[in-house]
Design a protein around this motif. Structure first.
Motif, PDB file in Angstrom:
ATOM      1  N   SER A  14       0.799  -1.232   0.000  1.00  0.00           N
ATOM      2  CA  SER A  14       0.000   0.000   0.000  1.00  0.00           C
ATOM      3  C   SER A  14       0.827   1.276   0.000  1.00  0.00           C
ATOM      4  CB  SER A  14      -0.932   0.011   1.212  1.00  0.00           C
ATOM      5  OG  SER A  14      -0.177  -0.096   2.411  1.00  0.00           O
ATOM      6  N   VAL A  15       2.175   1.143   0.080  1.00  0.00           N
ATOM      7  CA  VAL A  15       3.028   2.348   0.056  1.00  0.00           C
ATOM      8  C   VAL A  15       4.139   2.179  -0.966  1.00  0.00           C
ATOM      9  CG1 VAL A  15       2.584   2.915   2.474  1.00  0.00           C
ATOM     10  CG2 VAL A  15       4.518   1.446   1.888  1.00  0.00           C
ATOM     11  N   CYS A  16       4.700   3.271  -1.404  1.00  0.00           N
ATOM     12  CA  CYS A  16       5.806   3.264  -2.365  1.00  0.00           C
ATOM     13  C   CYS A  16       6.987   2.503  -1.760  1.00  0.00           C
ATOM     14  CB  CYS A  16       6.205   4.711  -2.671  1.00  0.00           C
ATOM     15  SG  CYS A  16       7.702   4.841  -3.696  1.00  0.00           S
ATOM     16  N   GLN A  17       7.601   1.640  -2.589  1.00  0.00           N
ATOM     17  CA  GLN A  17       8.709   0.828  -2.080  1.00  0.00           C
ATOM     18  C   GLN A  17      10.056   1.549  -2.161  1.00  0.00           C
ATOM     19  OE1 GLN A  17       7.387  -2.634  -4.574  1.00  0.00           O
ATOM     20  NE2 GLN A  17       7.891  -3.770  -2.708  1.00  0.00           N
ATOM     21  N   PHE A  18      10.014   2.812  -2.627  1.00  0.00           N
ATOM     22  CA  PHE A  18      11.236   3.637  -2.616  1.00  0.00           C
ATOM     23  C   PHE A  18      11.250   4.510  -1.363  1.00  0.00           C
ATOM     24  CE2 PHE A  18      14.200   4.569  -6.318  1.00  0.00           C
ATOM     25  CZ  PHE A  18      14.289   3.243  -6.668  1.00  0.00           C
ATOM     26  N   CYS A  19      10.255   5.390  -1.259  1.00  0.00           N
ATOM     27  CA  CYS A  19      10.215   6.308  -0.120  1.00  0.00           C
ATOM     28  C   CYS A  19       9.542   5.702   1.103  1.00  0.00           C
ATOM     29  CB  CYS A  19       9.515   7.608  -0.511  1.00  0.00           C
ATOM     30  SG  CYS A  19       7.751   7.389  -0.917  1.00  0.00           S
ATOM     31  N   GLU A  20       8.741   4.684   0.873  1.00  0.00           N
ATOM     32  CA  GLU A  20       8.012   3.994   1.938  1.00  0.00           C
ATOM     33  C   GLU A  20       7.097   4.933   2.717  1.00  0.00           C
ATOM     34  OE1 GLU A  20      10.846   1.958   4.360  1.00  0.00           O
ATOM     35  OE2 GLU A  20      11.217   0.395   2.850  1.00  0.00           O
ATOM     36  N   GLU A  21       6.598   5.954   2.031  1.00  0.00           N
ATOM     37  CA  GLU A  21       5.696   6.911   2.664  1.00  0.00           C
ATOM     38  C   GLU A  21       4.428   7.123   1.845  1.00  0.00           C
ATOM     39  OE1 GLU A  21       7.787  10.522   3.377  1.00  0.00           O
ATOM     40  OE2 GLU A  21       9.161   9.678   4.864  1.00  0.00           O
ATOM     41  N   SER A  22       4.614   7.435   0.572  1.00  0.00           N
ATOM     42  CA  SER A  22       3.463   7.764  -0.269  1.00  0.00           C
ATOM     43  C   SER A  22       2.586   6.535  -0.526  1.00  0.00           C
ATOM     44  CB  SER A  22       3.943   8.340  -1.600  1.00  0.00           C
ATOM     45  OG  SER A  22       2.835   8.574  -2.445  1.00  0.00           O
TER      46      SER A  22
END
Length: 275
Positions: A14-22
């Motif tokens: 459910s979140v971006c696997q780069f920033c782990e926030e969006s």
């Protein structure tokens, strides 16, 4: 990782696997096997030298044919050699009909004929797609024929059931009528049978009595003693049973066949035929 497996796993992400926030995931990098938000894709991933040649698709297209083809093309560049697991395949050996790595080229595959891996891949992919198209074109025919045969089977089963019920019904009628006739015959026969048996028992008893008296008199006549003659003469029963008996004659009971009895059984009972 195969695209279908990757897709199943990433459905739970459910979140971006780069920033782990969006949580606004829009992109997927085929090479990295990662899901990206718009910012990470445009500001980081696309500007990184290591990912310049990476294939990136929209997340909503992950299960499309284009995505599958893109994934296979990426896998082609990093496909492991089946003989040397730490090496990637670089060419296609025509003699052995399989991909080979650089170790293979200097080993068992020396002096063999080669082709570029991507060219052979495209040819084989084309063959597989053509076969798939042929198979797909046959499926509607099979479905149509299957539905037609199922309809025929249902109709014939219906006909079979109806005909069977008719035959059973007719058979039961014949059996019921035969049972009725047998019952009527038994009702007519039983009184006559009892009467004749009664008279038969009576005449047998009379005959047995006469035979016993005959035997006794025979023994007396065969005796050498004169006293036996005098003794028997005093006790002898001189009466002879009356010969009259109850008059009994054969009574005719006859089964009168129906109109069709002498005709072939098919004319009476019916027959089964294809029409």
């Amino acid at each position: 990782m195969a695209l279908s497996t990757f897709t199943r796993i990433q459905k739970n992400i459910s979140v971006c696997q780069f920033c782990e926030e969006s949580i606004f995931i829009k992109w997927k990098c085929i090479n990295c096997d990662l899901l990206l938000c718009q910012l990470c894709h445009s500001r980081i991933h696309s500007k990184s030298k290591s990912s310049t040649d990476h294939k990136v698709i929209e997340r909503k297209d992950c299960e499309s044919e284009v995505a599958l083809e893109t994934t296979r093309q990426v896998d082609l560049t990093r496909m492991a050699c089946i003989q040397h697991s730490d090496e990637t395949c670089v060419l296609y050996c025509k003699n052995c009909d399989r991909p080979v790595c650089s170790e293979c080229l200097i080993g068992d595959h020396q002096n063999h004929k080669y082709s570029k891996l991507d060219i052979v891949y495209q040819k084989k992919l084309k063959v597989i797609k053509e076969i798939k198209c042929k198979i797909e074109s046959e499926i509607p025919f099979c479905k149509k024929q299957g539905a037609n045969l199922q309809h025929i089977l249902s109709e014939e089963n219906k006909q079979f059931t109806e005909n069977k019920e008719k035959i059973i019904e007719f058979r039961d009628k014949v059996i019921r009528h035969a049972d009725k006739l047998l019952s009527e015959l038994d009702k007519l026969r039983k009184p006559r049978e009892d009467l004749v048996k009664k008279e038969l028992d009576s005449i047998r008893q009379r005959k047995n009595g006469l035979e016993n008296r005959k035997t006794h008199l025979g023994q007396t006549l065969g005796s050498s003693s004169a006293a036996d003659i005098f003794s028997t003469s005093r006790s002898i029963d001189k009466t002879i049973p009356d010969k009259t008996v109850k008059y009994v004659e054969v009574k005719q009971i006859q089964f009168i066949p129906g109109f069709f009895l002498n005709q072939p059984i098919d004319d009476l009972f019916g027959s089964v035929n294809e029409v």
